[in-house]
Scaffold this motif. Structure first.
Motif, PDB file in Angstrom:
ATOM      1  N   ASN A   1      50.454 -46.582 -66.638  1.00  0.00           N
ATOM      2  CA  ASN A   1      49.781 -47.287 -65.550  1.00  0.00           C
ATOM      3  C   ASN A   1      49.437 -46.327 -64.420  1.00  0.00           C
ATOM      4  O   ASN A   1      50.116 -45.312 -64.212  1.00  0.00           O
ATOM      5  N   ALA A   2      48.393 -46.669 -63.684  1.00  0.00           N
ATOM      6  CA  ALA A   2      48.117 -45.996 -62.415  1.00  0.00           C
ATOM      7  C   ALA A   2      48.943 -46.666 -61.330  1.00  0.00           C
ATOM      8  O   ALA A   2      49.269 -47.857 -61.442  1.00  0.00           O
ATOM      9  N   PRO A   3      49.313 -45.953 -60.267  1.00  0.00           N
ATOM     10  CA  PRO A   3      50.009 -46.622 -59.162  1.00  0.00           C
ATOM     11  C   PRO A   3      49.120 -47.707 -58.562  1.00  0.00           C
ATOM     12  O   PRO A   3      47.897 -47.579 -58.555  1.00  0.00           O
ATOM     13  N   THR A   4      49.739 -48.767 -58.060  1.00  0.00           N
ATOM     14  CA  THR A   4      48.967 -49.854 -57.465  1.00  0.00           C
ATOM     15  C   THR A   4      48.221 -49.382 -56.227  1.00  0.00           C
ATOM     16  O   THR A   4      47.059 -49.729 -56.008  1.00  0.00           O
TER      17      THR A   4
ATOM     18  N   ARG B   1      46.639 -54.003 -49.095  1.00  0.00           N
ATOM     19  CA  ARG B   1      45.518 -54.816 -49.560  1.00  0.00           C
ATOM     20  C   ARG B   1      45.299 -54.497 -51.030  1.00  0.00           C
ATOM     21  O   ARG B   1      44.973 -53.365 -51.382  1.00  0.00           O
ATOM     22  N   VAL B   2      45.500 -55.489 -51.896  1.00  0.00           N
ATOM     23  CA  VAL B   2      45.389 -55.282 -53.345  1.00  0.00           C
ATOM     24  C   VAL B   2      44.502 -56.378 -53.946  1.00  0.00           C
ATOM     25  O   VAL B   2      45.009 -57.367 -54.463  1.00  0.00           O
ATOM     26  N   PRO B   3      43.184 -56.228 -53.879  1.00  0.00           N
ATOM     27  CA  PRO B   3      42.288 -57.251 -54.418  1.00  0.00           C
ATOM     28  C   PRO B   3      42.553 -57.501 -55.904  1.00  0.00           C
ATOM     29  O   PRO B   3      42.798 -56.575 -56.674  1.00  0.00           O
ATOM     30  N   GLY B   4      42.544 -58.760 -56.282  1.00  0.00           N
ATOM     31  CA  GLY B   4      42.745 -59.118 -57.680  1.00  0.00           C
ATOM     32  C   GLY B   4      44.192 -59.245 -58.098  1.00  0.00           C
ATOM     33  O   GLY B   4      44.471 -59.597 -59.244  1.00  0.00           O
TER      34      GLY B   4
END
Length: 215
Positions: free
Chosen positions: A202-205, A94-97
């Motif tokens: 970047n941060a991990p997703t 689940r990755v909102p946005g």
């Protein structure tokens, strides 16, 4: 003490109680909103144990994707909390946005040399017709991945220096034609999607949440 004084104090106590109750309600709303906005990746055992068919409200009920890993492809399907999928190799994401297009995605056919990368060695590979490269580095007290595509470097600091690392899968999971990675670092598993990434650090997703018995 006069009746007016008692009424004033009672009113003040009532107002304070209302303010505290409103604050608690706002905090609960903010906490729920934060949970709804957070990215999650769950393993199949945790999904079955805590999400599928559950009514406890701890996990968001919608906006989920099911990733099923195969030797040459990853299947990405929209799902919800009613999915009692029994495949042990599935992840629930689940990755909102972040727009993730469902479908069957060709994955890089993993070799032992790539799955267990040598530190500080650059790997130049192809995913279909898309060239990409990556380097796992162990420096400055941290273990990081630098993933190169479209002429840019995307850096992820994922663990401590000296931790073991494995590349589990490389595929265009989010459907933007660029490579996405699932990697292990130490005892943790990370998802690195290209769509939300920017050149540079970047941060991990998402970070895998796993049932204890499966780790």
């Amino acid at each position: 003490m006069t009746p007016n004084t008692v009424a004033f104090r009672s009113t003040r106590v009532l107002v304070r109680a209302l303010v505290l109750a409103a604050g608690a309600a706002l905090a609960a709303t903010a906490s729920a909103a934060s949970a709804a906005d957070e990215a999650y990746m769950l393993d199949a055992a945790l999904w079955r144990g805590e999400v599928a068919g559950s009514t406890n409200g701890h996990w968001p009920a919608d906006g989920w994707l099911r990733l099923t890993l195969g030797l040459s492809a990853i299947e990405v399907r929209a799902t919800d909390a009613g999915d009692a999928h029994d495949r042990q190799d599935a992840y629930f994401l689940r990755v909102p946005g972040v727009a993730v297009v469902p479908g069957v995605r060709r994955s890089y056919r993993m070799t032992p040399a790539v799955a267990q990368p040598r530190l500080d060695r650059e790997y130049q590979l192809m995913l279909g017709r898309t060239p990409f490269g990556f380097t796992a580095s162990d420096a400055d007290g941290a273990l990081s991945y630098t993933i190169r595509y479209a002429g840019e470097d995307h850096v992820y600091v994922l663990g401590r220096a000296g931790e073991a690392t494995t590349v589990r899968a490389v595929a265009d999971i989010d459907g933007d034609t660029q490579p996405d990675f699932i990697v292990d670092v130490g005892e943790q598993t990370y998802l690195l999607l290209s769509r939300p990434a920017v050149p540079g650090r970047n941060a991990p997703t998402a970070e895998l949440w796993a049932a204890r018995e499966s780790r």
